[in-house]
Design a protein around this motif. Structure first.
Motif, PDB file in Angstrom:
ATOM      1  N   GLU A 173      26.820  -7.673  83.524  1.00 16.26           N
ATOM      2  CA  GLU A 173      27.686  -6.788  82.742  1.00 16.26           C
ATOM      3  C   GLU A 173      28.529  -7.575  81.747  1.00 16.26           C
ATOM      4  N   GLY A 174      27.850  -8.415  81.001  1.00 19.63           N
ATOM      5  CA  GLY A 174      28.511  -9.256  80.007  1.00 19.63           C
ATOM      6  C   GLY A 174      28.380 -10.713  80.381  1.00 19.63           C
ATOM      7  N   GLY A 177      24.892 -14.551  80.979  1.00 21.21           N
ATOM      8  CA  GLY A 177      24.755 -13.143  80.617  1.00 21.21           C
ATOM      9  C   GLY A 177      23.353 -12.720  80.992  1.00 21.21           C
TER      10      GLY A 177
END
Length: 63
Positions: A38-39, A52
């Motif tokens: 999530e990033g 990532g």
């Protein structure tokens, strides 16, 4: 994070993902999310590297 685990042993990063899991459709609806960080996230507080990660599969049913 969803379904992502890792261990850092010296300079070796090992990533574990259970490919049997799913977390529903992506925001576009074209794929099914299997795992995501999530990033970009740091791999360890004492290291400069970040990860990532997105793992997905095509949707099997029509939208």
């Amino acid at each position: 994070m969803k379904n992502v685990e890792w261990t850092l042993d010296g300079d070796i990063l090992t990533i574990r993902v259970d490919l049997r899991q799913s977390f529903g459709p992506s925001s576009s609806g074209k794929t099914i999310i299997v795992a995501s960080t999530e990033g970009n996230v740091p791999i360890h507080p004492d290291r400069p590297e970040k990860i990532g990660l997105n793992i997905y599969r095509p949707r099997s049913e029509p939208r």
